[in-house]
Motif scaffolding. Structure first.
Motif, mmCIF file in Angstrom:
data_model
loop_
_atom_site.group_PDB
_atom_site.id
_atom_site.type_symbol
_atom_site.label_atom_id
_atom_site.label_comp_id
_atom_site.label_asym_id
_atom_site.label_seq_id
_atom_site.Cartn_x
_atom_site.Cartn_y
_atom_site.Cartn_z
ATOM 1 N N VAL A 30 0.589 4.226 -2.725
ATOM 2 C CA VAL A 30 0.553 5.667 -2.417
ATOM 3 C C VAL A 30 1.707 6.379 -3.125
ATOM 4 N N TRP A 35 0.826 -1.209 0.000
ATOM 5 C CA TRP A 35 0.000 0.000 0.000
ATOM 6 C C TRP A 35 0.856 1.252 0.000
ATOM 7 N N ILE A 36 2.034 1.163 0.606
ATOM 8 C CA ILE A 36 2.964 2.307 0.507
ATOM 9 C C ILE A 36 3.399 2.451 -0.956
ATOM 10 N N LEU A 92 -0.847 7.388 4.945
ATOM 11 C CA LEU A 92 -1.817 6.960 3.930
ATOM 12 C C LEU A 92 -1.667 5.464 3.634
ATOM 13 N N GLY A 93 -0.400 5.037 3.435
ATOM 14 C CA GLY A 93 -0.143 3.614 3.136
ATOM 15 C C GLY A 93 -0.594 2.722 4.272
ATOM 16 N N GLU A 124 5.942 15.247 4.070
ATOM 17 C CA GLU A 124 5.530 14.477 2.880
ATOM 18 C C GLU A 124 5.681 12.978 3.166
ATOM 19 N N LEU A 125 6.843 12.629 3.727
ATOM 20 C CA LEU A 125 7.106 11.213 4.041
ATOM 21 C C LEU A 125 6.099 10.695 5.060
ATOM 22 N N ARG A 135 3.995 29.965 -3.222
ATOM 23 C CA ARG A 135 3.955 28.510 -3.290
ATOM 24 C C ARG A 135 4.187 27.927 -1.904
ATOM 25 N N ARG A 171 8.780 15.227 -3.578
ATOM 26 C CA ARG A 171 10.079 14.872 -2.962
ATOM 27 C C ARG A 171 9.932 13.662 -2.050
ATOM 28 N N GLY A 172 8.881 13.667 -1.255
ATOM 29 C CA GLY A 172 8.645 12.524 -0.365
ATOM 30 C C GLY A 172 8.465 11.240 -1.151
ATOM 31 N N PHE A 182 3.244 15.494 -3.283
ATOM 32 C CA PHE A 182 4.414 15.151 -2.454
ATOM 33 C C PHE A 182 5.583 14.627 -3.310
ATOM 34 N N CYS A 188 3.073 11.778 5.614
ATOM 35 C CA CYS A 188 1.754 11.631 4.977
ATOM 36 C C CYS A 188 1.699 10.347 4.150
ATOM 37 N N ILE A 189 2.789 10.053 3.427
ATOM 38 C CA ILE A 189 2.826 8.839 2.596
ATOM 39 C C ILE A 189 2.704 7.596 3.475
ATOM 40 N N LEU A 190 3.479 7.593 4.566
ATOM 41 C CA LEU A 190 3.436 6.445 5.493
ATOM 42 C C LEU A 190 2.049 6.286 6.105
ATOM 43 N N LEU A 201 5.417 25.220 0.329
ATOM 44 C CA LEU A 201 6.293 24.067 0.226
ATOM 45 C C LEU A 201 6.212 23.247 1.515
ATOM 46 N N VAL A 202 5.691 22.054 1.374
ATOM 47 C CA VAL A 202 5.563 21.172 2.545
ATOM 48 C C VAL A 202 6.933 20.583 2.846
ATOM 49 N N PRO A 203 7.366 20.567 4.123
ATOM 50 C CA PRO A 203 8.680 19.951 4.414
ATOM 51 C C PRO A 203 8.713 18.478 4.000
ATOM 52 N N VAL A 204 9.907 17.995 3.644
ATOM 53 C CA VAL A 204 10.027 16.611 3.151
ATOM 54 C C VAL A 204 9.549 15.611 4.202
#
Lengths: 139, 166
Positions: A58, A54-55, B20-21, B13-14, B5, A70-71, A68, B16-18, B7-10
């Protein structure tokens, strides 16, 4: 350059979505492959086998949509580096296991082909990541 | 006019990805007809897999104590090529493919008797050759059969004696 960056990012996103599909369809088969690498303690295998695909989804969606950047590109690079390291570890230990990269079926054993394929994806991810960070710096 | 603009810090972002996943995996697992446990008891799964087929099962650690005991035969279900690359010390090679021919004759050539405690293994956790051959042998009239669930790789990891190969 903008178009090239978009195409590369889009392609990388598609690769991650394609890679996640089989693992989501049959998480138990993927868990068995993860276990067979003999890297993670057995307690963690089930969780990793369920969360990782799932990661990938995403990350794939983020790369395609540009959310996102860069992330997502950093995560993609990190995942590919970890996958390659795991394959190298299995090869070093003489563990003949499935790659578990794109399919959970028994036709994707670790070989020179899987190393070249994953190495190429890592290079692509690295390129997209460097570009994403440079773009964010310029903005 | 300069474009504003955000800019969300990295790290965000990471994160949020984690998140969400992780969230998606939990939600989708709950939506499955039979959710997969987050901690999988593989040992129990191996045992139940073998028991469902009416076979005894042990892992390589458990199998080690059987090595060298009278009446115990270790049987390698892999191909002769794999067998030649290294196998359990004293094991005999009965490739799983043999079960499609005259299995009983092949077993007799190896000197197996129905009184023997037969310990069968193949490559690793994922291979099914040992279980398939074990079922076939049981059908052929050999009642005392045990499958070594983690196979030759498990045997090596357990530090069991081997022979052949490099």
């Amino acid at each position: 350059m903008r178009v090239v960056y978009f195409l590369l990012r889009f392609a990388l996103g598609c690769v991650f979505l394609a890679a996640a599909w089989d693992k989501i369809v049959d998480p138990l088969a993927f868990a068995k492959i993860v276990r067979n690498y003999q890297i993670l303690p057995e307690l963690l295998v089930g969780g990793v086998a369920q969360v990782l695909p799932w990661i990938e989804v995403v990350v794939g969606m983020c790369l395609i949509t540009g959310l996102f950047p860069r992330g997502a590109s950093f995560s993609a690079t990190l995942m590919m580096a970890v996958f390659l390291a795991a394959m190298a570890w299995a090869k070093h230990k003489g563990i003949s296991t499935q790659c578990g990269c794109f399919t959970t079926k028994a036709d994707d054993a670790i070989s020179a082909r899987t190393f070249i394929r994953d190495g190429s994806i890592l290079a692509l991810a690295l390129l997209v990541a460097v570009d994403s960070f440079l773009r964010a710096k310029r903005a | 006019m300069a474009r504003a603009r955000l800019l969300v810090p990295v790290w965000l972002e990471l994160f949020c990805i984690l998140l969400l996943g992780g969230g998606l995996s939990v939600a989708m697992n709950m939506a499955r007809e039979t959710p997969l446990p987050w901690v999988i008891d593989f040992a129990a799964m191996d045992r139940s897999d073998a028991l469902r087929k009416g076979l005894e099962a042990v892992d390589a650690h458990g199998a080690r104590i059987m090595l060298g005991k009278p009446g115990v035969v270790f049987l390698d279900a892999r191909t002769p090529e794999e067998f030649a690359m290294g196998h359990v010390a004293g094991a005999k090679n009965l490739p799983q493919e043999t079960m499609y021919g005259d299995l009983d004759a092949a077993a007799k050539v190896l000197g197996l008797t129905v009184e023997d405690r037969i310990m069968i293994y193949c490559g690793n956790l994922l291979c099914d050759k040992s279980k398939e051959l074990a079922e076939a042998l049981r059908t052929a009239g050999y009642p005392y059969i045990t499958v070594i669930t983690d196979g030759y790789e498990g045997w090596m990891a357990a530090g069991g004696p081997t022979e052949g190969g490099i």
